[in-house]
Scaffold this motif. Structure first.
Motif, short mmCIF file in Angstrom:
data_model
loop_
_atom_site.label_atom_id
_atom_site.label_comp_id
_atom_site.label_asym_id
_atom_site.label_seq_id
_atom_site.Cartn_x
_atom_site.Cartn_y
_atom_site.Cartn_z
N GLU A 237 71.74 41.55 23.40
CA GLU A 237 72.20 40.33 23.92
C GLU A 237 71.24 39.26 24.46
N ARG A 238 71.50 38.11 24.46
CA ARG A 238 70.43 36.88 24.67
C ARG A 238 71.06 36.13 25.93
N ARG A 239 70.33 36.32 26.99
CA ARG A 239 70.46 35.25 28.20
C ARG A 239 70.39 33.96 27.64
N GLY B 258 73.02 49.14 29.62
CA GLY B 258 72.32 47.93 29.10
C GLY B 258 70.86 47.92 30.11
N ASN B 259 70.25 47.36 29.19
CA ASN B 259 68.67 47.34 29.70
C ASN B 259 68.12 45.89 29.44
N ASP B 260 67.56 45.31 30.27
CA ASP B 260 66.42 44.14 29.80
C ASP B 260 65.40 44.70 28.83
N SER B 261 64.99 43.98 27.91
CA SER B 261 64.26 44.58 26.90
C SER B 261 62.85 44.72 27.22
N SER C 288 66.06 38.74 26.67
CA SER C 288 66.91 39.49 25.60
C SER C 288 67.27 40.89 26.55
N GLY C 289 68.50 41.64 26.15
CA GLY C 289 68.68 42.95 26.76
C GLY C 289 69.35 43.63 25.73
N ARG C 290 69.41 44.71 25.88
CA ARG C 290 69.89 45.95 24.76
C ARG C 290 71.00 46.68 25.30
N ILE C 291 71.97 46.55 24.58
CA ILE C 291 73.16 47.50 24.69
C ILE C 291 73.00 48.81 23.88
N LEU C 292 72.89 49.83 24.48
CA LEU C 292 72.97 51.20 24.03
C LEU C 292 74.13 52.09 23.99
N HIS C 293 74.20 53.15 23.11
CA HIS C 293 75.39 53.93 23.23
C HIS C 293 75.07 55.34 23.16
N LEU C 294 75.84 56.41 23.95
CA LEU C 294 75.57 57.56 24.00
C LEU C 294 76.91 58.28 23.48
#
Length: 304
Positions: free
Chosen positions: A297-299, A274-277, A135-141
């Motif tokens: 998000e999930r690969r 985006g970051n890998d978890s 999984s990966g994480r999408i982050l917002h600033l």
């Protein structure tokens, strides 16, 4: 309702960019970047850009290509997107079928895609034979808010924009190739040549050479943070990395902070990354910068 899947034409770029922005709000995309991606794809990538029409209107799109930057053969990749107003009507199914047929014809033995961690998206992937993986994480600033104070760089560290390297960008390539090869991925980009990097990173129309920053230590590029922008309000971190010999010194944090500071000054209001978890160091940097969770998000992978 009938769905027509066909190959992309340059005049489709505005509609394709619109579908991507609507389906994936954190994407940084422009019509120019859509046209460029198709026109500049190397032959070994075997890229096929598809669009899906309903009643003459483009409501979906998908790219399908072979991972040419990986040393592992047979890895196919597809990213289908359907406009939110047209989901559940067979558009995605038609795009996936066409993408898989193309990749199978190119010798791919597995297909990778990203699914957003919602019941609808993961359910769609699983119904079409895809297995969820990392999984990966999408982050917002929110760039309208102040950034945290930047640590003072060591005396031998310079923060320089990529524009300073226009005469010879090879040191940037060497840093990017080393850091990218170590990034957690099912399809690692561990076979990226300098010519490929020039064509598909340095010349990428979304890459802002003034906002993209390198941390230079005693004259050597040690870390960097790529900045992609749409010329309006959206900024996205394409990749942030540090060469192995310089890790543990906070250089990526410095480079990314300086890039975001420049983006603020240029008037951008929304930054995404985006970051890998499992990438704990970069997740810590982004928390310090003030990024907030936006999506997961999930690969997913399917054997052909």
């Amino acid at each position: 309702m009938s769905v027509l899947v066909r190959d992309f034409r340059p005049e489709d770029a505005d509609a394709v960019a619109g579908v991507q922005r609507a389906a994936v709000p954190f994407f940084v995309v422009t019509p120019a970047s859509v046209r460029w991606k198709v026109a500049s794809a190397p032959p070994e990538k075997r890229l096929r850009q598809l669009v899906a029409e309903v009643d003459g209107r483009i409501v979906g799109e998908a790219e399908a290509y072979v991972s040419a930057e990986s040393s592992t053969p047979g890895q196919g990749i597809t990213h289908p997107h359907v406009h939110p107003g047209h989901t559940g009507r067979g558009v995605g199914t038609a795009l996936v079928a066409a993408a898989e047929a193309h990749l199978a014809a190119q010798g791919a033995t597995a297909v990778y895609t990203w699914a957003y961690d919602s019941e609808r998206d993961l359910g769609f992937a699983e119904r079409h034979g895809y297995r969820p993986g990392r999984s990966g994480r999408i982050l917002h600033l929110d760039l309208r808010a102040p950034l945290p104070p930047r640590p003072e760089p060591a005396a031998d560290v310079e923060l320089r924009p990529f524009a300073d390297f226009a005469a010879d960008p090879r040191p940037l390539y060497e840093a990017d190739a080393e850091a990218t090869a170590d990034e957690p991925s099912d399809t690692p980009a561990d076979a990226m040549t300098y010519e490929n990097w020039l064509d598909h990173t340095w010349r990428e129309p979304l890459l802002d050479h003034e906002l993209t920053v390198a941390a230079v230590v005693a004259g050597e590029v040690a870390a960097y943070s790529l900045a992609e922008t749409d010329g309006g309000e959206r900024y996205s971190s394409g990749m942030t990395g540090t060469r192995r010999a310089f890790r543990g010194r906070g250089l990526a944090k410095l480079a990314k902070h300086e890039s975001l500071r420049r983006a603020q000054a240029a008037g951008y209001t929304d930054a995404y990354t985006g970051n890998d978890s499992d990438n704990a160091p970069m997740l810590a940097v982004n928390r310090w910068l003030g990024y907030q969770p936006y999506a997961v998000e999930r690969r997913c992978v399917k054997d052909l």
